[in-house]
Write an enzyme that holds these catalytic residues in place. Structure first.
Site, PDB file in Angstrom:
ATOM      1  N   GLY A 148     -33.928  49.883  43.202  1.00 20.77           N
ATOM      2  CA  GLY A 148     -33.141  50.570  42.467  1.00 20.77           C
ATOM      3  C   GLY A 148     -31.679  50.167  43.197  1.00 20.77           C
ATOM      4  N   LEU A 149     -30.445  50.800  42.296  1.00 17.32           N
ATOM      5  CA  LEU A 149     -28.914  50.527  42.806  1.00 17.32           C
ATOM      6  C   LEU A 149     -28.735  51.998  43.461  1.00 17.32           C
ATOM      7  CD1 LEU A 149     -26.666  48.691  43.427  1.00 17.32           C
ATOM      8  CD2 LEU A 149     -25.468  50.102  41.362  1.00 17.32           C
ATOM      9  N   ASP A 178     -29.851  55.109  41.112  1.00 19.92           N
ATOM     10  CA  ASP A 178     -29.895  56.484  41.975  1.00 19.92           C
ATOM     11  C   ASP A 178     -28.549  57.033  42.114  1.00 19.92           C
ATOM     12  OD1 ASP A 178     -31.919  58.014  43.703  1.00 19.92           O
ATOM     13  OD2 ASP A 178     -30.053  57.816  44.578  1.00 19.92           O
ATOM     14  N   TYR A 215     -22.513  63.098  44.248  1.00 21.28           N
ATOM     15  CA  TYR A 215     -21.855  61.699  44.355  1.00 21.28           C
ATOM     16  C   TYR A 215     -20.554  61.783  43.661  1.00 21.28           C
ATOM     17  CZ  TYR A 215     -26.437  60.365  46.499  1.00 21.28           C
ATOM     18  OH  TYR A 215     -27.546  60.280  47.061  1.00 21.28           O
ATOM     19  N   LYS A 251     -29.983  64.377  40.732  1.00 27.35           N
ATOM     20  CA  LYS A 251     -30.525  65.210  41.669  1.00 27.35           C
ATOM     21  C   LYS A 251     -29.698  66.499  41.526  1.00 27.35           C
ATOM     22  CE  LYS A 251     -30.678  61.298  44.944  1.00 27.35           C
ATOM     23  NZ  LYS A 251     -29.740  60.661  44.962  1.00 27.35           N
ATOM     24  N   HIS A 266     -32.156  67.704  45.687  1.00 25.65           N
ATOM     25  CA  HIS A 266     -31.477  66.838  46.397  1.00 25.65           C
ATOM     26  C   HIS A 266     -32.000  67.117  48.027  1.00 25.65           C
ATOM     27  CE1 HIS A 266     -27.728  64.154  46.944  1.00 25.65           C
ATOM     28  NE2 HIS A 266     -28.509  63.974  47.825  1.00 25.65           N
ATOM     29  N   SER A 303     -36.043  65.506  47.700  1.00 28.55           N
ATOM     30  CA  SER A 303     -35.649  64.966  48.495  1.00 28.55           C
ATOM     31  C   SER A 303     -35.257  65.679  49.712  1.00 28.55           C
ATOM     32  CB  SER A 303     -34.378  64.449  47.873  1.00 28.55           C
ATOM     33  OG  SER A 303     -33.627  63.349  48.833  1.00 28.55           O
ATOM     34  N   ARG A 306     -23.573  40.884  47.110  1.00 26.30           N
ATOM     35  CA  ARG A 306     -24.579  41.425  47.770  1.00 26.30           C
ATOM     36  C   ARG A 306     -25.609  42.315  46.754  1.00 26.30           C
ATOM     37  NH1 ARG A 306     -20.267  41.852  51.490  1.00 26.30           N
ATOM     38  NH2 ARG A 306     -19.430  44.088  50.798  1.00 26.30           N
TER      39      ARG A 306
HETATM   40  P1  NAP Z   1     -27.718  51.673  52.407  1.00 25.19           P
HETATM   41  O1  NAP Z   1     -28.095  51.049  51.052  1.00 25.19           O
HETATM   42  O2  NAP Z   1     -28.735  51.691  53.558  1.00 25.19           O
HETATM   43  O3  NAP Z   1     -26.600  50.693  52.860  1.00 25.19           O
HETATM   44  C1  NAP Z   1     -25.463  50.481  52.193  1.00 25.19           C
HETATM   45  C2  NAP Z   1     -24.068  50.046  52.677  1.00 25.19           C
HETATM   46  O4  NAP Z   1     -24.722  48.848  53.191  1.00 25.19           O
HETATM   47  C3  NAP Z   1     -23.025  49.855  52.081  1.00 25.19           C
HETATM   48  O5  NAP Z   1     -21.873  49.919  52.928  1.00 25.19           O
HETATM   49  C4  NAP Z   1     -22.984  48.437  51.507  1.00 25.19           C
HETATM   50  O6  NAP Z   1     -21.740  47.807  51.578  1.00 25.19           O
HETATM   51  C5  NAP Z   1     -23.733  47.843  52.467  1.00 25.19           C
HETATM   52  N1  NAP Z   1     -24.543  46.680  52.246  1.00 25.19           N
HETATM   53  C6  NAP Z   1     -25.302  46.793  51.155  1.00 25.19           C
HETATM   54  N2  NAP Z   1     -26.072  45.295  50.947  1.00 25.19           N
HETATM   55  C7  NAP Z   1     -25.589  44.755  52.060  1.00 25.19           C
HETATM   56  C8  NAP Z   1     -26.102  43.381  52.363  1.00 25.19           C
HETATM   57  N3  NAP Z   1     -26.767  42.736  51.776  1.00 25.19           N
HETATM   58  N4  NAP Z   1     -25.438  42.605  53.665  1.00 25.19           N
HETATM   59  C9  NAP Z   1     -24.676  43.732  54.297  1.00 25.19           C
HETATM   60  N5  NAP Z   1     -24.293  44.871  53.986  1.00 25.19           N
HETATM   61  C10 NAP Z   1     -24.525  45.401  52.750  1.00 25.19           C
HETATM   62  O7  NAP Z   1     -27.127  53.121  52.546  1.00 25.19           O
HETATM   63  P2  NAP Z   1     -26.870  54.375  51.550  1.00 25.19           P
HETATM   64  O8  NAP Z   1     -26.042  54.044  50.464  1.00 25.19           O
HETATM   65  O9  NAP Z   1     -26.570  55.622  52.115  1.00 25.19           O
HETATM   66  O10 NAP Z   1     -28.529  54.564  50.903  1.00 25.19           O
HETATM   67  C11 NAP Z   1     -28.937  54.129  49.789  1.00 25.19           C
HETATM   68  C12 NAP Z   1     -28.798  54.875  48.604  1.00 25.19           C
HETATM   69  O11 NAP Z   1     -29.745  55.962  48.775  1.00 25.19           O
HETATM   70  C13 NAP Z   1     -27.394  55.893  48.376  1.00 25.19           C
HETATM   71  O12 NAP Z   1     -26.569  55.052  47.812  1.00 25.19           O
HETATM   72  C14 NAP Z   1     -28.038  56.969  47.413  1.00 25.19           C
HETATM   73  O13 NAP Z   1     -28.242  56.542  46.274  1.00 25.19           O
HETATM   74  C15 NAP Z   1     -29.386  57.356  48.088  1.00 25.19           C
HETATM   75  N6  NAP Z   1     -29.197  58.304  49.319  1.00 25.19           N
HETATM   76  C16 NAP Z   1     -29.709  59.548  49.220  1.00 25.19           C
HETATM   77  C17 NAP Z   1     -29.800  60.475  49.963  1.00 25.19           C
HETATM   78  C18 NAP Z   1     -30.251  61.695  49.798  1.00 25.19           C
HETATM   79  O14 NAP Z   1     -30.199  62.623  50.530  1.00 25.19           O
HETATM   80  N7  NAP Z   1     -31.238  62.020  48.769  1.00 25.19           N
HETATM   81  C19 NAP Z   1     -29.026  60.266  51.142  1.00 25.19           C
HETATM   82  C20 NAP Z   1     -28.338  58.886  51.471  1.00 25.19           C
HETATM   83  C21 NAP Z   1     -28.352  58.043  50.384  1.00 25.19           C
HETATM   84  P3  NAP Z   1     -20.990  47.180  50.228  1.00 25.19           P
HETATM   85  O15 NAP Z   1     -21.113  48.163  49.119  1.00 25.19           O
HETATM   86  O16 NAP Z   1     -19.828  46.639  50.503  1.00 25.19           O
HETATM   87  O17 NAP Z   1     -22.203  46.229  49.880  1.00 25.19           O
END
Ligand code: NAP
Length: 330
Positions: A17-18, A44, A49, A78, A111, A162, A275
């Site tokens: 998912g995104l 997601d 957000y 969420k 959430h 979550s 990416r």
């Molecule tokens: P993540 O997906 O682990 O990392 C995202 C970061 O990595 C962004 O800064 C992105 O920058 C970079 N990135 C993405 N693909 C890359 C690649 N191939 N190479 C290098 N860098 C890359 O972290 P996250 O956004 O915290 O977690 C993912 C999702 O989980 C969230 O967006 C959200 O939907 C969900 N989430 C839920 C909770 C919760 O409490 N339930 C908490 C945190 C997150 P660019 O955009 O510049 O590529």
């Protein structure tokens, strides 16, 4: 390998998912459209957000191309902490649906088990030190019963939680008429959630890994709040890089494939078209047992947790339902 997991609700959920945290406006609506046109089928987001309307625009634009329909998609949002009271669940979900422009979501998640106060409920000005105004009377069971009602109302096809710990998850399972279909938690090579995965397997609950790349872009957010933090650099870990070189893939693809190959759903966030495509190409290669073994050894257990919440929301660990180790014991 299959690209979906079978949920205990009877629905199938795409393993990829995104993630949509920390992007708003055209940046995220374009990213959603790009991802859907590149083959992603799962999005997601969360009320927290502040981008559900933007995400909805991205979905609408992708559907307008005629290449996919709503029924091809799996949309997750969420219940926010300020709505962690039974009477707020339905209005909150209806607000999310209106913003997304949808009649129902495929998965509605609680959430976090921590309830918070709305600004309008504050009896004094909001604290200036970033402390989260907590609502201490959170009743997880009463909230879950309302989550179940969202399925009867056909506003959510599946429901889940979550940031719950094992005790909170099992307490919910024990009283549920509709058990949680999904647990969304931090999960990546440094924090592999072995114990939680066992618990979820026993109760047929799927796991979504948030921050599967350990959320490297988060530093900016912490800095804005004046918090200095060292984030794990998974993308430059030598073992991850060696496995990536071996398969002529990127470090991110290895980190994500490691999870999906174990039936863990991943939601990497990116707003960069290159990416988004890179992260989406996970099903055209396979890690062998040697790679998997080497990556399994990177697990640091609890020490690998990087979302502690009390560093960005001081005092949140004083809530009776704070799910993780509190600051004083961490
Ligand atoms: P993540 O997906 O682990 O990392 C995202 C970061 O990595 C962004 O800064 C992105 O920058 C970079 N990135 C993405 N693909 C890359 C690649 N191939 N190479 C290098 N860098 C890359 O972290 P996250 O956004 O915290 O977690 C993912 C999702 O989980 C969230 O967006 C959200 O939907 C969900 N989430 C839920 C909770 C919760 O409490 N339930 C908490 C945190 C997150 P660019 O955009 O510049 O590529």
């Amino acid at each position: 390998m299959a690209t979906t997991v079978q949920l205990n609700s009877g629905h199938k959920m795409p393993l990829l998912g995104l993630g949509c945290w920390r992007a708003v406006g055209d940046e995220i609506s374009t990213a959603v459209e790009t991802a859907l046109l590149a083959g992603y089928r799962h999005i997601d987001t969360a009320e927290l957000y502040h981008n559900e309307a933007d995400v909805g625009r991205g979905i609408k634009a992708a559907i307008a191309t005629g290449k996919l329909t709503r029924s091809d998609l799996f949309v997750v949002t969420k219940l926010p902490s300020v709505a962690m009271r039974p009477e707020r669940v339905e209005p909150s979900l209806r607000r999310s649906l209106a913003a997304l422009g949808l009649d129902s979501v495929d998965l509605y998640l609680v959430h976090s088990p921590v309830g918070a106060l709305e600004r309008s409920e504050l009896t004094s000005p909001p604290p200036e030190d970033g402390r989260m105004p907590l609502h201490h009377g959170t009743d997880l069971i009463a909230v879950w019963k309302e989550m179940e009602r969202m399925v009867s109302l056909r506003l959510a096809k599946s429901i889940g939680v979550s940031n719950y710990n094992e005790r909170q998850l099992l307490k919910t399972v024990a009283i549920a008429t509709i058990p949680p279909a999904v647990l969304q938690v931090e999960c990546h090579v440094y924090f592999q959630q072995l114990k939680m995965r066992e618990v979820c397997k026993k109760h047929n609950i799927a796991i979504t890994a948030y921050a599967p790349l350990a959320s490297p872009g988060r530093k900016v957010l912490y800095e804005k709040r004046g918090v200095k933090i060292e984030l794990p650099d998974l993308l430059n870990n030598p073992v991850v890089r060696l496995v990536a070189e071996k398969h002529k893939r990127t470090a991110a693809q290895v980190l994500l494939r490691f999870l999906v190959q174990q039936d863990i759903i991943v939601i990497p966030k990116s707003t960069n078209a290159g990416r988004i495509k890179e992260n989406g190409d996970l099903f055209s290669f396979k890690l062998d047992e040697v790679d998997m073994g080497a990556l399994r050894l990177l697990d640091q257990g609890e020490a690998g947790r990087s979302f502690k919440f009390y560093d960005s929301f001081p005092g949140v660990d004083e809530h009776p339902e704070f799910p993780f180790p509190v600051k004083s014991t961490a």
